[in-house]
Design an enzyme around this catalytic site. Structure first.
Site, PDB file in Angstrom:
ATOM      1  N   THR A 110     -13.217  35.950  19.565  1.00  0.00           N
ATOM      2  CA  THR A 110     -14.404  36.577  20.152  1.00  0.00           C
ATOM      3  C   THR A 110     -15.591  35.630  20.104  1.00  0.00           C
ATOM      4  O   THR A 110     -15.851  34.997  19.080  1.00  0.00           O
ATOM      5  CB  THR A 110     -14.733  37.871  19.381  1.00  0.00           C
ATOM      6  OG1 THR A 110     -13.616  38.748  19.501  1.00  0.00           O
ATOM      7  CG2 THR A 110     -15.970  38.549  19.946  1.00  0.00           C
TER       8      THR A 110
ATOM      9  N   ASN B   2     -23.734   8.926  12.343  1.00  0.00           N
ATOM     10  CA  ASN B   2     -24.468   9.866  11.502  1.00  0.00           C
ATOM     11  C   ASN B   2     -25.048   9.235  10.244  1.00  0.00           C
ATOM     12  O   ASN B   2     -25.866   9.836   9.583  1.00  0.00           O
ATOM     13  CB  ASN B   2     -23.553  11.029  11.112  1.00  0.00           C
ATOM     14  CG  ASN B   2     -22.243  10.549  10.551  1.00  0.00           C
ATOM     15  OD1 ASN B   2     -21.460   9.906  11.260  1.00  0.00           O
ATOM     16  ND2 ASN B   2     -21.992  10.805   9.296  1.00  0.00           N
TER      17      ASN B   2
ATOM     18  N   SER C 288     -22.574  19.868  18.460  1.00  0.00           N
ATOM     19  CA  SER C 288     -22.776  20.811  17.365  1.00  0.00           C
ATOM     20  C   SER C 288     -24.232  21.266  17.371  1.00  0.00           C
ATOM     21  O   SER C 288     -25.138  20.446  17.257  1.00  0.00           O
ATOM     22  CB  SER C 288     -22.444  20.140  16.029  1.00  0.00           C
ATOM     23  OG  SER C 288     -22.740  21.018  14.971  1.00  0.00           O
TER      24      SER C 288
ATOM     25  N   CYS D 254     -22.307  12.375   3.127  1.00  0.00           N
ATOM     26  CA  CYS D 254     -21.360  13.033   4.004  1.00  0.00           C
ATOM     27  C   CYS D 254     -19.987  13.065   3.400  1.00  0.00           C
ATOM     28  O   CYS D 254     -19.032  13.525   3.981  1.00  0.00           O
ATOM     29  CB  CYS D 254     -21.258  12.318   5.358  1.00  0.00           C
ATOM     30  SG  CYS D 254     -21.338  13.456   6.698  1.00  0.00           S
TER      31      CYS D 254
ATOM     32  N   HIS E  68     -26.166  22.863  15.236  1.00  0.00           N
ATOM     33  CA  HIS E  68     -27.066  22.760  14.075  1.00  0.00           C
ATOM     34  C   HIS E  68     -27.608  21.363  13.866  1.00  0.00           C
ATOM     35  O   HIS E  68     -28.459  21.133  13.015  1.00  0.00           O
ATOM     36  CB  HIS E  68     -26.404  23.308  12.800  1.00  0.00           C
ATOM     37  CG  HIS E  68     -25.382  22.411  12.158  1.00  0.00           C
ATOM     38  ND1 HIS E  68     -25.706  21.565  11.126  1.00  0.00           N
ATOM     39  CD2 HIS E  68     -24.067  22.243  12.390  1.00  0.00           C
ATOM     40  CE1 HIS E  68     -24.600  20.919  10.740  1.00  0.00           C
ATOM     41  NE2 HIS E  68     -23.603  21.315  11.498  1.00  0.00           N
TER      42      HIS E  68
HETATM   43  C1  LIG Z   1     -22.276  16.769  11.701  1.00  0.00           C
HETATM   44  C2  LIG Z   1     -21.291  15.944  12.424  1.00  0.00           C
HETATM   45  C3  LIG Z   1     -20.019  16.443  12.704  1.00  0.00           C
HETATM   46  C4  LIG Z   1     -19.547  17.795  12.214  1.00  0.00           C
HETATM   47  O1  LIG Z   1     -20.188  18.805  12.908  1.00  0.00           O
HETATM   48  P1  LIG Z   1     -20.011  20.349  12.470  1.00  0.00           P
HETATM   49  O2  LIG Z   1     -20.569  21.088  13.613  1.00  0.00           O
HETATM   50  O3  LIG Z   1     -20.849  20.495  11.250  1.00  0.00           O
HETATM   51  O4  LIG Z   1     -18.590  20.594  12.267  1.00  0.00           O
HETATM   52  C5  LIG Z   1     -19.154  15.648  13.419  1.00  0.00           C
HETATM   53  N1  LIG Z   1     -19.527  14.436  13.838  1.00  0.00           N
HETATM   54  C6  LIG Z   1     -20.748  13.916  13.588  1.00  0.00           C
HETATM   55  C7  LIG Z   1     -21.101  12.578  14.103  1.00  0.00           C
HETATM   56  C8  LIG Z   1     -21.665  14.660  12.873  1.00  0.00           C
HETATM   57  O5  LIG Z   1     -22.857  14.147  12.616  1.00  0.00           O
END
Ligand SMILES: *Cc1c(COP(=O)(O)O)cnc(C)c1O
Length: 425
Positions: free
Chosen positions: A284, A195, A243, A370, A245
């Site tokens: 849920t 990331n 994830s 981060c 988002h």
């Molecule tokens: C953003 C991210 C996460 C955390 O994800 P969330 O859905 O926000 O909890 C974990 N690992 C990596 C590599 C990420 O980029």
């Protein structure tokens, strides 16, 4: 059925009418904006150059459209088996599960919905070892805190954890993983894409060697999903975290792939309740988010080749501008084995945090990205062997759908100016 704005009798009078009048022409609170969905999906706030797509991505308007019915009339609980609203909610969830499974080469029964990659990683790592503890796990120094912190928790539970170092380009050698395997090793966890520096780890080779040794393999694919090819069969992946988002879906929803056979992974739940998700994750199900996640992933895959090619060109353009106009800049991480939309650069002699303060119109992250809760330089950059000063002098650029040539050029210009200014004081 199209009615002119405000002709609807329920909105014909009163404060709601005034509200509606305040919206730009052609927009109404009851209808999504019309026009090119790509344009509407850019989600670029005016005046801000958003180059932080590793932190999060804007919700695609096509995804929002797919979600809206499940936030309005189709509000049923998928666990309600006694009426039609429950059935249609369940059908929507199972349809989304199937589509997400297909995108990963998995079976629908192997997809467990969670709140995001943090929860998925926790369920994978802590769930595999269970409350009993013992045994050995292998991970990597440059992992996200959502893997490193569960590893620390495993240690408190009596599991031995080996954290492998990375090369100065951020890569982990499969041979190093192999050499670290022990008779009691039960799990290897290596992220697919980093990331901070975007580095793509050789997860297929690591998966294959784990499979050959009978060790489970987990990968945090939060940054990789929708951007690079992911196939849990070809990659011999046993657990994979997603994830939404991070790929233009809604926040608060993710998934964990849990291999159901050849070999079957058995996890202990981390929370207990109504027995949802085959007992692995009670609670849920958020139907709209789940539907949105499936839609977002499909769109990313459909557009992947073209979009990743486009981002690669823009990323190289940004790097060319920065490295031509400034002395003392260096690329952090591997030059090729990285996400197309990632650029991480150290600017000698400046402080990244100060640089960011000097660039208010630019949404980017510094070398301590981060980890705004933990001061100090990024653990990823120091894992590359970067001195603390250089790690602190680094900026992460995360390019995405809203990034155009004009955005890149403006961002480069502003950064160059700010670096020159910082260096002159
Ligand atoms: C953003 C991210 C996460 C955390 O994800 P969330 O859905 O926000 O909890 C974990 N690992 C990596 C590599 C990420 O980029």
């Amino acid at each position: 059925m199209d009615k002119p704005l405000c002709s609807n009798s329920t909105e014909a009078a009163g404060p709601r009418d005034e509200d509606a009048g305040a919206l730009p022409l052609g927009y109404s609170r009851r209808m999504p904006p019309t026009g090119d969905p790509r344009e509407a999906s850019e989600g670029r706030p005016p005046g801000i150059l958003y180059l932080d797509h590793h932190a999060t991505t804007p919700l695609d308007s096509r995804v929002l459209d797919a979600m809206l019915p499940y936030l309005r009339e189709e509000f049923g609980n998928p666990a309600s088996t006694s009426h039609a609203l429950g059935w249609s909610a369940e059908a929507a969830v199972e349809d989304a599960r199937e589509r997400i499974a297909r995108a990963l080469g998995a079976r629908p029964s192997e997809v467990v919905f969670t709140s995001g990659a943090t929860e998925s990683n926790n369920l994978a790592l802590l769930g595999l070892f269970g409350a009993a503890g013992g045994g050995h796990a292998i991970s990597v120094e440059s992992e996200h805190p959502a893997v490193l912190d569960p590893c620390a928790q495993l240690e408190r539970l009596g599991v031995e954890v080996t954290r492998l170092p990375v090369s100065h380009q951020g890569l982990i050698e499969p041979e190093a993983v192999e050499a670290a395997l022990r008779d009691d090793t039960r799990l290897v966890s290596v992220m697919a894409a980093n990331n901070e520096i975007g580095v793509l780890q050789p997860i297929d080779r690591i998966g294959a060697l784990c499979r050959a040794r009978g060790v489970f393999f987990h990968t945090d694919a939060a940054q990789a999903a929708g951007r690079i090819e992911l196939d849990v069969q070809a990659g011999a992946i046993d657990l994979l975290s997603l994830s939404a988002h991070k790929f233009y879906g809604p926040k608060g929803i993710g998934a964990l792939f849990v291999r159901g056979r050849d070999p079957r992974v058995r996890l202990e739940p981390r929370q207990w309740g109504g027995g949802h998700e085959r007992g692995l994750r009670s609670g849920t199900l958020p139907v709209a988010q789940i539907v949105g996640m499936a839609k977002a992933l499909e769109l990313c895959l459909e557009e992947r080749e073209a979009e990743q090619g486009r981002l690669l060109g823009l990323r190289d353009r940004l790097w060319a501008r920065l490295s031509a106009d400034l002395e003392g800049v260096r690329l952090n991480g591997h030059p090729e084995l990285r996400l197309a939309g990632n650029l991480n650069v150290a600017f000698e002699g400046v402080d990244g945090e100060r640089l960011i303060l000097a660039l208010p119109g630019l949404a980017i992250s510094s070398g301590s990205a981060c980890a705004s809760a933990t001061p100090g330089p990024s653990h990823v950059l120091t894992a590359l062997g970067l001195p603390r000063a250089l790690a602190s002098a680094s900026l992460r650029f995360g390019l995405g759908r809203s990034t155009t040539e004009a955005v890149v050029d403006q961002a480069a210009e502003r950064v160059v100016e700010a670096v020159r200014k910082e260096r002159s004081v």
